[in-house]
Write a protein that holds these residues in place. Structure first.
Motif, short mmCIF file in Angstrom:
data_model
loop_
_atom_site.label_atom_id
_atom_site.label_comp_id
_atom_site.label_asym_id
_atom_site.label_seq_id
_atom_site.Cartn_x
_atom_site.Cartn_y
_atom_site.Cartn_z
N ARG A 269 0.85 -1.21 0.00
CA ARG A 269 0.00 0.00 0.00
C ARG A 269 0.87 1.24 0.00
N LEU A 270 0.42 2.27 -0.69
CA LEU A 270 1.25 3.47 -0.76
C LEU A 270 1.38 4.10 0.62
N ALA A 271 2.58 4.44 0.96
CA ALA A 271 2.84 5.10 2.24
C ALA A 271 4.16 5.84 2.10
N LYS A 272 4.26 6.90 2.88
CA LYS A 272 5.48 7.72 2.81
C LYS A 272 6.71 6.86 3.12
N ARG A 273 6.55 5.96 4.10
CA ARG A 273 7.74 5.19 4.51
C ARG A 273 8.23 4.24 3.42
N HIS A 274 7.38 3.96 2.44
CA HIS A 274 7.82 3.11 1.33
C HIS A 274 8.26 3.97 0.13
N GLY A 275 8.36 5.26 0.37
CA GLY A 275 8.87 6.14 -0.69
C GLY A 275 7.82 6.54 -1.72
N ALA A 276 6.53 6.37 -1.41
CA ALA A 276 5.50 6.79 -2.38
C ALA A 276 5.61 8.30 -2.58
N PRO A 277 5.64 8.77 -3.82
CA PRO A 277 5.78 10.21 -4.02
C PRO A 277 4.51 10.95 -3.58
N ALA A 278 4.70 12.07 -2.92
CA ALA A 278 3.56 12.89 -2.55
C ALA A 278 3.06 13.60 -3.81
N LEU A 279 1.79 13.98 -3.81
CA LEU A 279 1.26 14.73 -4.95
C LEU A 279 2.06 16.01 -5.15
N ALA A 280 2.51 16.60 -4.04
CA ALA A 280 3.30 17.83 -4.14
C ALA A 280 4.60 17.57 -4.91
N ASP A 281 5.18 16.37 -4.74
CA ASP A 281 6.42 16.04 -5.48
C ASP A 281 6.12 15.93 -6.97
N LEU A 282 4.97 15.30 -7.30
CA LEU A 282 4.61 15.16 -8.72
C LEU A 282 4.40 16.54 -9.34
#
Ligand code: GLU
Length: 310
Positions: A269-282
């Motif tokens: 599942r997407l999570a910050k700790r797994h490095g999922a990019p934030a929408l702000a990064d995109l």
């Protein structure tokens, strides 16, 4: 009736693609039928909610082109409403104060081979439910406490008025709860029988906040006239508890749409700790929000992401 849906993020971190997907599904379900899409900020966790995340949520949704209707609702401004609902449950003796710390609960679970387990792990062993009344009254003056739902008492309370509703039922022997199940309709799972007892005596008001997620979300969805709840499958289990609270508080039951979750290439599942990019990064990387939204709508996930099977 035109649908009313909502996106209800907790401002405890930055939004990622999974949030965008969920918000988009809720937005489209309403908009496709001329209904309303609401934005509710679930900011009652004093330790984890941050104002900067609220600003970022608003920026992200506007960037995606997901415009909500009406004013943004902030749960932190609605505490009296939750207190009122808690009072109803207190008067009905459907909740009890819990003085246990996390460590005490963990120790009790570890020490007992028969500790109850639900689908989401061990449930509360019921320690404070068994406190003698005098002890409870003494502790309530002395210690900070949460309030827990007494699930068995709640199910008993619901059975009582139903048993008396019709003459032939009054004459019949008491019907145990499993024969009078609470249920909800889920667009993916169909009719689901609510089994709140599986989750044990969940927290209804926290030690540090006058409501828990379960109470606040149930009260707000009803108060805001939400007809269709669109949210991830990770919250499917919570609906068993919400359905019970709706019955106890006399609130309407919306339709549910628990959608599959976005997962990364490893199936996580997407999570910050797994490095999922934030929408702000995109956004910062120059992604085109219209392309993104259109691909999500078509069920085409950006490279490296997919929708989970279960
Ligand atoms: N606030 C919850 C979260 O961010 C979602 C609540 C809901 O959709 O019921 O996970």
């Amino acid at each position: 009736m035109q649908p009313v849906t909502r996106f209800a993020p907790s401002p405890t971190g930055r939004l990622h693609l999974g949030h965008a997907y969920s918000a988009l599904l809720a937005h489209d379900l309403a908009r496709d039928q001329g209904g309303a899409f609401l934005l509710r900020i679930e900011d009652i966790d004093p330790g984890r909610s941050r104002p900067e995340h609220i600003d970022a949520i608003i920026r992200d949704l506007l960037w995606l082109g997901l415009q909500w209707d009406g004013e943004i609702v902030y749960q932190s401004e609605r505490l009296p409403l939750y207190a009122e609902a808690l009072e109803i449950l207190k008067v009905g003796r459907l909740v009890y104060p819990c003085f246990c710390t996390r460590n005490e609960i963990a120790a009790e679970i570890a020490a007992s081979a028969a500790a109850p387990h639900g689908p989401e792990g061990p449930s509360y062993p019921g320690t404070c439910r068994r406190l003698p009344e005098m002890e409870r009254e003494r502790l309530i003056e002395e210690k900070t406490h949460a309030w827990r739902l007494d699930v068995k008492a709640a199910l008993r309370a619901l059975a009582a008025p139903v048993e008396c509703a019709r003459q032939e039922e009054r004459d019949a022997p008491a019907v145990p709860d499993p024969f009078r199940p609470l249920s909800w309709h889920d667009s993916n799972a169909g009719t689901v029988i609510a089994r709140p007892a599986l989750f044990g005596d969940v927290v209804i008001a926290r030690k540090d906040a006058s409501a828990s997620y379960h109470l606040a979300v149930t009260v707000d969805d009803a108060a805001q006239g939400v007809t269709d709840i669109v949210r991830g499958l990770d919250l499917f289990g919570s609906t068993h508890v919400h359905r019970l609270l709706q019955a106890l508080l006399g609130l309407a039951t919306p339709a549910y749409h628990h959608h599959r979750l976005l997962v990364d290439a490893e199936g996580r599942r997407l999570a910050k700790r797994h490095g999922a990019p934030a929408l702000a990064d995109l956004r910062a990387a120059g992604a085109d929000p219209r392309d993104l939204v259109e691909s999500l709508r078509r069920g085409q996930m950006p490279a490296g992401y997919s929708v989970s099977n279960g």
